[in-house]
Design a protein around this motif. Structure first.
Motif: not given
Length: 250
Positions: A137-157, A189-196
């Motif tokens: 979904x996000x462009x490389x530039x847009x991803x930076x906003x979510x990566x900027x303040x964190x050392x790492x993100x963690x979740x469970x699949x 559209x790519x984001x809405x594919x998750x809902x689909x």
């Protein structure tokens, strides 16, 4: 599995030089609000709708909270609530050196986006959506906003396996704000594919033994939905049929 995962993340936070870990709770996926519990445990928290038109929505708002890893009660609550949320709204963890107020303000600005110039909310904190933002979904530039303040993100699949993304984690510059994310039609559209995919899997299933895991099933279905979008297939039944063909492929 969830409790051990949280312990592992807490250890990584300590190793990274913090005595706390931050969490984002998607209250919309719960049948109750966690605010009273956070207050009772003296956990610092803030609604990510703070300062937005949606600010009046509190009990269903996404919350960012800071859990002290040396506080036994706070950590036990986190393990308990994570187990309750694991099916409907799995929790998102992160590690950051930023002050809590700066972190909360940054994430609030990250969810306040444009959709082809119209105001919208980006539910990046939904762990069913979060990984897809970085892959489709996000462009490389847009991803930076979510990566900027964190050392790492963690979740469970979807199978409960630990997943993570490394962030930038550099100190915040004075008065720094994230650039406004503006999603174009293709990104939406790519984001809405998750809902689909979630709609499809709510009423249909592949042949027994076709997929080794729930995550593998979702990943294959999501790729199929993206393909259907790229092929210009619009009708729901036709899109689902396109994906279901993959279930029968060798």
């Amino acid at each position: 599995m969830t409790a051990q995962w949280i312990e592992d993340v807490a250890i990584t936070c300590r190793t990274s030089g913090t005595d706390y870990l931050d969490i984002i709770v998607d209250q919309a996926g719960l049948d109750f609000s966690v605010i009273s519990a956070l207050n009772a445990l003296s956990v610092e928290w803030q609604s990510l709708y703070h300062g937005l038109p949606e600010a009046f929505i509190l009990d269903d708002a996404p919350l960012v909270a800071r859990i002290r890893v040396d506080d036994v009660q706070q950590m036990q609550w986190l393990k308990d609530i994570s187990q309750q949320m694991v099916v409907k709204a799995p929790i998102l963890l992160l590690c950051s050196h930023w002050s809590f107020s700066a972190l909360a303000a940054w994430f609030t600005q990250c969810i306040d986006i444009f959709q082809e110039g119209r105001s919208g909310i980006l539910r990046f904190y939904d762990t069913r959506i979060f990984p897809v933002l970085f892959t489709h979904v996000l462009s490389e530039e847009q991803k930076k906003a979510l990566l900027r303040p964190v050392l790492f993100w963690a979740w469970q699949d979807r199978d409960g396996h630990a997943k993570g993304i490394k962030g930038s984690g550099l100190p915040q510059n004075r008065d720094e704000k994230p650039p406004k994310i503006d999603l174009n039609d293709r990104q939406l559209e790519h984001l809405m594919c998750v809902c689909d995919v979630m709609t499809l899997l709510s009423h249909s299933a592949p042949p027994a033994g076709r997929y080794a895991s729930t995550q593998a099933l979702f990943t294959d279905c999501y790729k199929g939905m993206v393909e259907a979008t790229d092929q210009g297939i619009i009708l729901d039944e036709a899109r689902e049929a396109w994906v279901m063909k993959k279930w029968l492929a060798e």
